[in-house]
Write a protein that holds these residues in place. Structure first.
Motif, PDB file in Angstrom:
ATOM      1  N   GLU A 221      12.708  16.511  15.034  1.00 33.37           N
ATOM      2  CA  GLU A 221      13.768  16.295  14.533  1.00 33.37           C
ATOM      3  C   GLU A 221      14.281  15.793  12.958  1.00 33.37           C
ATOM      4  N   ILE A 222      12.731  15.775  12.553  1.00 35.73           N
ATOM      5  CA  ILE A 222      13.607  15.858  10.705  1.00 35.73           C
ATOM      6  C   ILE A 222      13.755  17.246  10.282  1.00 35.73           C
ATOM      7  N   THR A 223      14.740  17.029   9.190  1.00 37.83           N
ATOM      8  CA  THR A 223      15.422  18.226   8.575  1.00 37.83           C
ATOM      9  C   THR A 223      14.393  17.732   7.601  1.00 37.83           C
ATOM     10  N   PRO A 224      13.629  19.067   6.809  1.00 42.38           N
ATOM     11  CA  PRO A 224      13.658  19.177   5.648  1.00 42.38           C
ATOM     12  C   PRO A 224      14.265  19.248   3.904  1.00 42.38           C
ATOM     13  N   PRO A 225      13.843  18.438   3.518  1.00 46.40           N
ATOM     14  CA  PRO A 225      12.550  17.179   3.462  1.00 46.40           C
ATOM     15  C   PRO A 225      13.305  16.361   3.244  1.00 46.40           C
ATOM     16  N   SER A 226      12.067  15.765   3.928  1.00 46.80           N
ATOM     17  CA  SER A 226      12.367  13.952   4.561  1.00 46.80           C
ATOM     18  C   SER A 226      10.861  12.966   4.630  1.00 46.80           C
ATOM     19  N   LEU A 227      10.767  12.030   4.291  1.00 47.08           N
ATOM     20  CA  LEU A 227       9.998  10.693   4.403  1.00 47.08           C
ATOM     21  C   LEU A 227       9.369  11.460   5.892  1.00 47.08           C
ATOM     22  N   VAL A 228       8.084  11.592   5.805  1.00 44.89           N
ATOM     23  CA  VAL A 228       7.842  11.348   7.486  1.00 44.89           C
ATOM     24  C   VAL A 228       7.061   9.727   7.605  1.00 44.89           C
ATOM     25  N   LEU A 229       6.198   9.004   6.298  1.00 45.59           N
ATOM     26  CA  LEU A 229       5.575   8.003   6.641  1.00 45.59           C
ATOM     27  C   LEU A 229       5.234   7.623   5.045  1.00 45.59           C
ATOM     28  N   GLY A 230       5.560   6.204   4.945  1.00 45.81           N
ATOM     29  CA  GLY A 230       5.820   5.849   3.987  1.00 45.81           C
ATOM     30  C   GLY A 230       4.918   5.165   3.397  1.00 45.81           C
ATOM     31  N   GLU A 231       4.037   4.593   2.277  1.00 45.52           N
ATOM     32  CA  GLU A 231       2.938   3.670   2.044  1.00 45.52           C
ATOM     33  C   GLU A 231       3.782   2.641   2.053  1.00 45.52           C
ATOM     34  N   MET A 232       2.684   1.536   2.149  1.00 45.93           N
ATOM     35  CA  MET A 232       3.764  -0.012   2.429  1.00 45.93           C
ATOM     36  C   MET A 232       4.731  -0.584   0.864  1.00 45.93           C
ATOM     37  N   ASN A 233       5.172  -1.427   0.352  1.00 47.02           N
ATOM     38  CA  ASN A 233       5.226  -1.675  -0.665  1.00 47.02           C
ATOM     39  C   ASN A 233       5.008  -2.107  -1.558  1.00 47.02           C
ATOM     40  N   ARG A 234       5.150  -2.606  -3.049  1.00 43.07           N
ATOM     41  CA  ARG A 234       4.556  -2.353  -4.062  1.00 43.07           C
ATOM     42  C   ARG A 234       3.517  -3.679  -3.451  1.00 43.07           C
ATOM     43  N   THR A 235       4.119  -4.612  -3.208  1.00 42.77           N
ATOM     44  CA  THR A 235       3.773  -6.475  -3.269  1.00 42.77           C
ATOM     45  C   THR A 235       2.282  -6.390  -2.337  1.00 42.77           C
ATOM     46  N   THR A 236       2.621  -5.186  -0.896  1.00 41.46           N
ATOM     47  CA  THR A 236       1.511  -5.520   0.371  1.00 41.46           C
ATOM     48  C   THR A 236       0.717  -4.610   0.125  1.00 41.46           C
ATOM     49  N   ALA A 237       0.671  -3.914  -1.258  1.00 41.87           N
ATOM     50  CA  ALA A 237      -0.272  -2.668  -1.204  1.00 41.87           C
ATOM     51  C   ALA A 237      -1.526  -3.244  -3.045  1.00 41.87           C
ATOM     52  N   ILE A 238      -0.760  -4.828  -3.565  1.00 43.37           N
ATOM     53  CA  ILE A 238      -1.439  -5.074  -3.870  1.00 43.37           C
ATOM     54  C   ILE A 238      -1.661  -5.690  -3.892  1.00 43.37           C
ATOM     55  N   LEU A 239      -1.403  -6.840  -2.659  1.00 49.49           N
ATOM     56  CA  LEU A 239      -2.412  -7.404  -1.951  1.00 49.49           C
ATOM     57  C   LEU A 239      -3.503  -7.349  -1.336  1.00 49.49           C
ATOM     58  N   ARG A 240      -3.347  -6.004  -0.631  1.00 48.68           N
ATOM     59  CA  ARG A 240      -4.052  -5.246  -0.017  1.00 48.68           C
ATOM     60  C   ARG A 240      -5.468  -4.403  -0.764  1.00 48.68           C
ATOM     61  N   ASP A 241      -5.383  -3.920  -1.941  1.00 49.93           N
ATOM     62  CA  ASP A 241      -6.468  -4.143  -3.020  1.00 49.93           C
ATOM     63  C   ASP A 241      -7.482  -5.009  -3.738  1.00 49.93           C
ATOM     64  N   ILE A 242      -6.613  -5.923  -3.778  1.00 49.39           N
ATOM     65  CA  ILE A 242      -6.869  -6.595  -4.590  1.00 49.39           C
ATOM     66  C   ILE A 242      -7.441  -8.358  -3.972  1.00 49.39           C
ATOM     67  N   LEU A 243      -6.448  -8.454  -3.019  1.00 50.75           N
ATOM     68  CA  LEU A 243      -6.622  -9.545  -2.415  1.00 50.75           C
ATOM     69  C   LEU A 243      -8.510 -10.353  -2.489  1.00 50.75           C
ATOM     70  N   ASN A 244      -9.055 -11.446  -2.146  1.00 59.48           N
ATOM     71  CA  ASN A 244     -10.431 -11.648  -2.448  1.00 59.48           C
ATOM     72  C   ASN A 244     -10.194 -12.840  -2.897  1.00 59.48           C
ATOM     73  N   SER A 245     -11.391 -13.598  -2.912  1.00 55.05           N
ATOM     74  CA  SER A 245     -11.675 -15.106  -2.509  1.00 55.05           C
ATOM     75  C   SER A 245     -11.475 -15.614  -3.770  1.00 55.05           C
ATOM     76  N   SER A 246     -11.276 -14.934  -5.510  1.00 52.13           N
ATOM     77  CA  SER A 246     -10.832 -15.828  -6.449  1.00 52.13           C
ATOM     78  C   SER A 246      -9.607 -15.691  -6.226  1.00 52.13           C
ATOM     79  N   PHE A 247      -8.669 -15.244  -5.718  1.00 43.97           N
ATOM     80  CA  PHE A 247      -7.317 -15.823  -5.219  1.00 43.97           C
ATOM     81  C   PHE A 247      -7.188 -17.352  -4.983  1.00 43.97           C
TER      82      PHE A 247
END
Length: 516
Positions: A221-247
């Protein structure tokens, strides 16, 4: 080392500041309606084939067509394209990659015209965000990043992060992932996966696969050009990548955002759920925690870093130049070589911080203070490598040249962070002219009369420069303040604000809410 994250949620954007031992090291801004972020997957349409560049321009909905080079198609492009056609045509039941027969890899030395044609629908992922006059840069080697692993559809192999040092742990993780990864899927194991149990990794793997396959359920049902799957927002992406015991703390000024972040952290690191703090108060969160002052002192052309030494940072379209200056710094008893080494070592720390803070990419040339000793030059090179180890962005550092220049390349995937630190004069608004000072009290009285008449105010606070406050309150009996109170039948409090310029004034109501 302790890390803290400060998140300022505004109606139109979110500003995220990362602190390392209370020092600002990264800052990023994310618009509420951000598009074409790194990691976003689009269904695009090939607009133009460029045989001379061995590339194609693809319409993904941006104002300028995005760029896709043949080498960025990925070896399994034919299989990806076959999967896309099946998803659009809905042939057969389900869209399980595991049951597909993989197509042959494309030729590494092939031509773009062998696999693409104008008007063709194509699945692409944003590799670089739009920068300056350029549109997004794309790839078709799709990947979905999780906290511990990165899923690679059609890759059919397991790779381990090179940052993992233990050979035994590498072997354990590889065998583990090979045993749980479905056919026709590939996985890259991230450094943070070290020591993780099979249940946790399996749960994340299944979640990524489900997210991938669900995004194709309604692609017809999608008409190109269109977003299929978006990356998570910048906040959660940062948490996903750098969250560790030092936080130690995450500060957020919005209750809803704090709840979302707390929920996300509970899913990836339950023991860290309590570090999320909702910050309240009249002052902006960056002012309360001293971030705004660090921003103002860290951006701009000139940046001071130690005992009078400073950096001069110049930006051009092609590359960035950083000049190290000792200023008036000198130590009695130290020779020139020793002073130069001390300044350069301190400068290396600040340069590494500036690259992360401004997210500077491309070619960076650093002009250090000249040193004659080969040992000292080698020491500086090792120090720069050590400080850049904290940088998650791909980079490469070359030793000092004979001219004392150090060249650094740093991957650029999004526009450089730029903060204007020069402010317009609040009195003249940059015009260089102001209204006559003798008329200031008349202007204040006119504003006061208007507020009393229109808003029916009975109690007001006037905030002004201390000199103006003293003038309004001067005299024992018939002060200007008493005269206004008597004339307009109002209780008026005059408050001196040292940070105000001479001609600035504001009125606040009885609840201390600013009116004018």
């Amino acid at each position: 080392m302790s890390n803290e994250l400060v998140i300022d949620v505004q109606p139109n954007e979110i500003v995220i500041a990362l602190l390392d031992n209370k020092q600002l090291v990264e800052i990023s801004k994310e618009k509420s309606n951000i598009q074409f972020a790194v990691g976003d997957i689009y269904l695009g349409k090939v607009k133009k084939i460029m045989p001379g560049l061995n590339a194609a321009f693809v319409d993904v909905g941006y104002e300028k067509d995005a760029f896709l080079h043949y080498l960025d198609l990925g070896q399994q492009f034919l299989t990806l394209n076959k999967f896309l056609q099946q998803a659009i045509a809905r042939k057969g039941k389900g869209l399980s990659i595991s049951k597909m027969k993989l197509e042959p890899d494309i030729d590494k030395n092939g031509k773009i015209t062998d696999v693409l044609k104008s008007g063709q629908y194509i699945l692409v992922q944003v590799a670089k965000e739009p920068i300056s006059t350029k549109g997004p840069r794309l790839c078709s080697e799709i990947s979905l990043a999780g906290r511990n692993i990165v899923l690679m559809p059609f890759a059919n192999k397991v790779s381990i992060s090179q940052k993992l040092k233990s050979t035994e742990e590498k072997s354990r993780l590889k065998q583990l992932l090979q045993s749980i990864t479905p056919k026709n899927y590939g996985v890259i194991v991230r450094t943070v996966a070290e020591g993780k149990r099979v249940a946790e990794l399996d749960k994340e793997l299944r979640g990524l696969i489900e997210r991938w396959e669900e995004s194709f359920h309604n692609i017809r049902e999608i008409t190109p050009p269109s977003l299929v799957l978006g990356e998570m927002n910048r906040t959660t992406a940062i948490l996903r990548d750098i969250l560790n015991s030092s936080f130690e703390n995450i500060y957020v000024n919005d209750a809803a955002a704090a709840a979302d972040i707390r929920q996300y952290i509970a899913s990836i690191a339950p023991e860290k759920e309590k570090i999320v703090n909702h910050v309240k108060g009249e002052l902006p969160i960056f002012d309360q925690l001293g971030i705004d002052k660090q921003i103002k002192s860290s951006f701009g052309k000139t940046v001071s870093f130690k005992s009078g030494a400073y950096l001069i940072i110049e930006h051009t379209e092609a590359f960035h130049v950083i000049d190290v200056n000792s200023g008036n710094r000198s130590k009695a008893g130290n020779d020139q070589e020793t002073n130069a080494l001390e300044v350069n070592i301190a400068a290396a720390e600040e340069v590494a911080r500036q690259l992360r803070l401004r997210d500077m990419g491309g070619i960076i040339v650093v002009d250090f203070i000249d040193m004659h000793s080969a040992e000292n030059r080698s020491m500086l090179f090792e120090k720069m490598k050590e400080m850049m180890n904290k940088d998650r962005t791909k980079h490469n550092i070359l030793p000092l040249s004979k001219f004392g220049l150090m060249q650094i390349t740093r991957q650029r995937v999004r526009p450089e962070m730029n903060v204007a630190v020069q402010e317009k004069c609040p009195t003249c608004q940059g015009s260089g002219e102001i209204s006559p000072a003798v008329l200031l009290t008349d202007q204040i009285e006119d504003q006061l009369a208007s507020l009393v008449e229109k808003n029916k105010e009975t109690k007001l606070t006037l905030k002004v420069h201390p000199f103006v406050a003293a003038y309004i309150n001067q005299g024992f009996i018939k002060t200007l303040r008493r005269k206004w109170q008597s004339t307009y039948k109002i209780k008026l409090n005059v408050k001196a604000i040292p940070s105000y310029d001479l001609m600035m004034y504001h009125f606040s109501d009885k609840d201390n809410r600013r009116i004018k």
